[in-house]
Design a protein around this motif. Sequence first.
Motif, PDB file in Angstrom:
ATOM      1  N   ASN A  92       2.988   6.067  -2.579  1.00  0.00           N
ATOM      2  CA  ASN A  92       4.146   6.872  -2.995  1.00  0.00           C
ATOM      3  C   ASN A  92       4.125   7.136  -4.500  1.00  0.00           C
ATOM      4  O   ASN A  92       4.372   8.262  -4.950  1.00  0.00           O
ATOM      5  N   GLU A  93       3.831   6.091  -5.263  1.00  0.00           N
ATOM      6  CA  GLU A  93       3.795   6.227  -6.729  1.00  0.00           C
ATOM      7  C   GLU A  93       2.684   7.200  -7.150  1.00  0.00           C
ATOM      8  O   GLU A  93       2.874   8.038  -8.039  1.00  0.00           O
ATOM      9  N   LEU A  94       1.530   7.072  -6.520  1.00  0.00           N
ATOM     10  CA  LEU A  94       0.413   7.951  -6.855  1.00  0.00           C
ATOM     11  C   LEU A  94       0.732   9.393  -6.481  1.00  0.00           C
ATOM     12  O   LEU A  94       0.465  10.327  -7.253  1.00  0.00           O
ATOM     13  N   HIS A  95       1.335   9.580  -5.312  1.00  0.00           N
ATOM     14  CA  HIS A  95       1.674  10.938  -4.873  1.00  0.00           C
ATOM     15  C   HIS A  95       2.655  11.598  -5.837  1.00  0.00           C
ATOM     16  O   HIS A  95       2.492  12.769  -6.202  1.00  0.00           O
ATOM     17  N   ASP A  96       3.673  10.860  -6.251  1.00  0.00           N
ATOM     18  CA  ASP A  96       4.653  11.419  -7.194  1.00  0.00           C
ATOM     19  C   ASP A  96       3.970  11.898  -8.470  1.00  0.00           C
ATOM     20  O   ASP A  96       4.308  12.958  -9.012  1.00  0.00           O
ATOM     21  N   ARG A  97       3.005  11.138  -8.949  1.00  0.00           N
ATOM     22  CA  ARG A  97       2.304  11.493 -10.181  1.00  0.00           C
ATOM     23  C   ARG A  97       1.354  12.675  -9.975  1.00  0.00           C
ATOM     24  O   ARG A  97       1.209  13.525 -10.856  1.00  0.00           O
ATOM     25  N   ASN A 125       0.832  -1.200   0.000  1.00  0.00           N
ATOM     26  CA  ASN A 125       0.000   0.000   0.000  1.00  0.00           C
ATOM     27  C   ASN A 125       0.873   1.259   0.000  1.00  0.00           C
ATOM     28  O   ASN A 125       0.595   2.211  -0.733  1.00  0.00           O
ATOM     29  N   THR A 126       1.923   1.259   0.798  1.00  0.00           N
ATOM     30  CA  THR A 126       2.832   2.403   0.856  1.00  0.00           C
ATOM     31  C   THR A 126       3.462   2.666  -0.504  1.00  0.00           C
ATOM     32  O   THR A 126       3.565   3.821  -0.949  1.00  0.00           O
TER      33      THR A 126
END
Length: 199
Positions: free
Chosen positions: A72-77, A67-68
Amino acid sequence: MRSLRFASGFATLAALAACSTPPAPPAPPAAIPAYLQANTGCAILAGGAVGSQFTDRQVEATWNKINTAVTNELHDRLVANKYRTVKLIVPGERALEVHKLVFESAAANRCSRVLQVAHKVDEDTKGKYFLFDVSLYRAVPKPDAKPTPAGLSITTAGEYQRAYRYPRTEESFRNFYTGDFAEKVLADLTASGALAPLR
């Protein structure tokens, strides 16, 4: 004896002074913060230990880690696409305090929305599965609530929700890439228009 009378007299004066002091005026009611009334603003992106709980701590840690990675990947995008988000990774030891941590972070960062990435691992008539539930909520003052010195009564309104379900098989795990999944989530959120207030 003289010192005793002095102490007793001092206590009497203190008691009289306390009785004659007027009570402090009540604190004024808290005003509704402007960021809760604005149509646009930022969102807390919450992930990590958000979702299913397990008796096996190792299994729980694995899913929290997945989940983390997704969060993290979604936040970067989101940041790369100029959406105003503040990432909150909930640690495993505080999994039971998700709501408290989210609302504290929202208040501290003056964000009126929460974008939550929650994982669920379960089994039903269709078989074993895992899914990620992506939800966007807005914090709004309760319509009949009046601000008080203790704070403001708020509720949440759902603005977006989508679940992504996968069969819990070796093939699914082999083909699940957190970056690709984050791309899909971002594309779906963007297409829905739910992210527009975060710009």
